[in-house]
Write a protein that holds these residues in place. Structure first.
Motif: not given
Length: 78
Positions: A1-8, A30-31, A64-66, A72-73
């Protein structure tokens, strides 16, 4: 399942714009980059002898999961 994330993303050393772009390039390995904000130059907060920051936010879709994502970050940050 795809996750929507916001990265600063931000940098205050060297070629700040290039550093942010390189981070985005690594994240895209990877995203899926969905959207990118504008770049903003901001004053450092809490530090007197620090250069100004370039900051932005990217919206990504990732499988990716949290914990995998943060791993990765953190590799990119290093």
């Amino acid at each position: 399942m795809a996750h929507l994330c916001y990265i600063s993303i931000g940098s205050n050393l060297g070629d700040r714009l290039s550093n942010c772009q390189v981070a985005i390039d690594y994240i895209s390995d990877f995203s899926l980059i969905k959207r990118k904000s504008s770049f903003y130059e901001t004053e450092p907060w809490g530090y007197k002898d620090c250069y100004k920051y370039i900051n932005m936010v990217v919206s990504i879709e990732t499988l990716l999961g949290p914990y995998e994502l943060i791993d990765q970050l953190q590799l990119i940050e290093k």
